[in-house]
Motif scaffolding. Structure first.
Motif, PDB file in Angstrom:
ATOM      1  N   HIS A 164      23.713  80.905 -72.982  1.00 42.88           N
ATOM      2  CA  HIS A 164      22.878  80.171 -73.933  1.00 42.88           C
ATOM      3  C   HIS A 164      21.769  81.117 -74.369  1.00 42.88           C
ATOM      4  O   HIS A 164      21.045  81.641 -73.536  1.00 42.88           O
ATOM      5  CB  HIS A 164      22.307  78.925 -73.261  1.00 42.88           C
TER       6      HIS A 164
ATOM      7  N   GLU B 261      18.523  79.067 -62.779  1.00 42.33           N
ATOM      8  CA  GLU B 261      17.113  79.370 -63.024  1.00 42.33           C
ATOM      9  C   GLU B 261      16.909  80.765 -63.556  1.00 42.33           C
ATOM     10  O   GLU B 261      15.838  81.121 -64.017  1.00 42.33           O
ATOM     11  CB  GLU B 261      16.305  79.183 -61.734  1.00 42.33           C
TER      12      GLU B 261
ATOM     13  N   ARG C  97      20.311  82.351 -70.760  1.00 48.96           N
ATOM     14  CA  ARG C  97      20.522  81.672 -69.478  1.00 48.96           C
ATOM     15  C   ARG C  97      22.000  81.372 -69.371  1.00 48.96           C
ATOM     16  O   ARG C  97      22.734  81.402 -70.365  1.00 48.96           O
ATOM     17  CB  ARG C  97      19.652  80.430 -69.350  1.00 48.96           C
TER      18      ARG C  97
ATOM     19  N   ARG D 208      16.865  83.749 -65.984  1.00 48.88           N
ATOM     20  CA  ARG D 208      16.833  84.003 -67.421  1.00 48.88           C
ATOM     21  C   ARG D 208      16.602  85.487 -67.613  1.00 48.88           C
ATOM     22  O   ARG D 208      15.688  86.055 -67.028  1.00 48.88           O
ATOM     23  CB  ARG D 208      15.684  83.250 -68.086  1.00 48.88           C
TER      24      ARG D 208
ATOM     25  N   PHE E 155      14.570  77.308 -74.998  1.00 50.14           N
ATOM     26  CA  PHE E 155      15.958  76.887 -75.129  1.00 50.14           C
ATOM     27  C   PHE E 155      16.028  75.449 -75.626  1.00 50.14           C
ATOM     28  O   PHE E 155      15.363  74.571 -75.084  1.00 50.14           O
ATOM     29  CB  PHE E 155      16.685  76.986 -73.787  1.00 50.14           C
TER      30      PHE E 155
ATOM     31  N   ASP F  91      19.948  70.668 -69.333  1.00 51.78           N
ATOM     32  CA  ASP F  91      19.143  71.747 -68.751  1.00 51.78           C
ATOM     33  C   ASP F  91      19.477  71.995 -67.281  1.00 51.78           C
ATOM     34  O   ASP F  91      19.448  73.131 -66.821  1.00 51.78           O
ATOM     35  CB  ASP F  91      17.653  71.456 -68.900  1.00 51.78           C
ATOM     36  N   LYS F  92      19.802  70.952 -66.548  1.00 52.22           N
ATOM     37  CA  LYS F  92      20.125  71.092 -65.119  1.00 52.22           C
ATOM     38  C   LYS F  92      21.432  71.845 -64.880  1.00 52.22           C
ATOM     39  O   LYS F  92      21.698  72.280 -63.776  1.00 52.22           O
ATOM     40  CB  LYS F  92      20.199  69.718 -64.452  1.00 52.22           C
TER      41      LYS F  92
ATOM     42  N   SER G 198      19.460  65.227 -72.289  1.00 50.55           N
ATOM     43  CA  SER G 198      18.914  66.582 -72.438  1.00 50.55           C
ATOM     44  C   SER G 198      18.523  67.178 -71.091  1.00 50.55           C
ATOM     45  O   SER G 198      18.739  68.366 -70.844  1.00 50.55           O
ATOM     46  CB  SER G 198      17.704  66.580 -73.372  1.00 50.55           C
ATOM     47  N   GLU G 199      17.955  66.346 -70.225  1.00 50.01           N
ATOM     48  CA  GLU G 199      17.596  66.824 -68.889  1.00 50.01           C
ATOM     49  C   GLU G 199      18.846  67.218 -68.105  1.00 50.01           C
ATOM     50  O   GLU G 199      18.851  68.228 -67.406  1.00 50.01           O
ATOM     51  CB  GLU G 199      16.802  65.755 -68.134  1.00 50.01           C
TER      52      GLU G 199
ATOM     53  N   SER H 266      17.604  71.836 -75.888  1.00 48.51           N
ATOM     54  CA  SER H 266      18.303  71.050 -74.878  1.00 48.51           C
ATOM     55  C   SER H 266      19.016  69.848 -75.485  1.00 48.51           C
ATOM     56  O   SER H 266      19.489  68.985 -74.764  1.00 48.51           O
ATOM     57  CB  SER H 266      17.331  70.601 -73.782  1.00 48.51           C
TER      58      SER H 266
END
Length: 153
Positions: A32, A147, A84, A149, A39, A142-143, A138-139, A41
């Motif tokens: 991504h 972590e 990411r 990047r 970013f 992201d999950k 959206s959360e 989401s």
């Protein structure tokens, strides 16, 4: 952007397999990219119906080249750029559909630098793309990313 129809996505899907939702295997690493370090989401209603990712674990330079459609990028192009990573399986486990939509660069399924569309819908997202995504989706998106990047600078 006009309301999407089934044809919106079907014009772009890979035809290598009978079911475009199974074209990309779960273990395929996806990148991504962000031009500005932030970013997205969720799809933006007036601009897109899916979230765009690229196949392969791409460096920020390679992902920026693809997104800018250039063979060379300049330091200013990379100042805020970041990438990411996730896998198709993690996204599917998060409730999303991963579809190979080759776009401008036609590559075989799972090869680096091939465009992927990530979709969500209560029904079949190949038929109807629900925008905006409801609270919590959206959360979940992201999950699905680690972590780590890799930033451009």
């Amino acid at each position: 952007m006009p309301e999407p129809t089934r044809e919106y996505l079907w014009r772009r899907v890979c035809r290598a397999t009978p079911d475009p939702k199974s074209c990309i295997h779960d273990d395929v690493i996806l990148t991504h990219h962000s031009h500005d370090g932030i970013f997205g989401s969720a799809p933006r209603y007036d601009m897109e119906r899916d979230m765009s990712l690229l196949t392969g674990k791409l460096t920020v330079v390679d992902a920026t080249k693809y997104r800018k459609r250039k063979n060379q990028v300049f330091p200013r192009d990379l100042e805020m750029a970041a990438v990411r990573y996730t896998t198709a399986g993690l996204l599917r486990g998060g409730g999303f559909v991963v579809v190979h939509t080759p776009g401008a660069v036609v590559a075989s399924c799972g090869e680096p630098l091939s465009h992927i569309s990530v979709l969500w819908a209560e029904g079949d997202p190949l038929v109807e793309q629900r925008i905006p995504w409801p609270s919590g989706v959206s959360e979940n998106f992201d999950k699905c990313f680690n972590e780590y990047r890799e930033e451009g600078r």
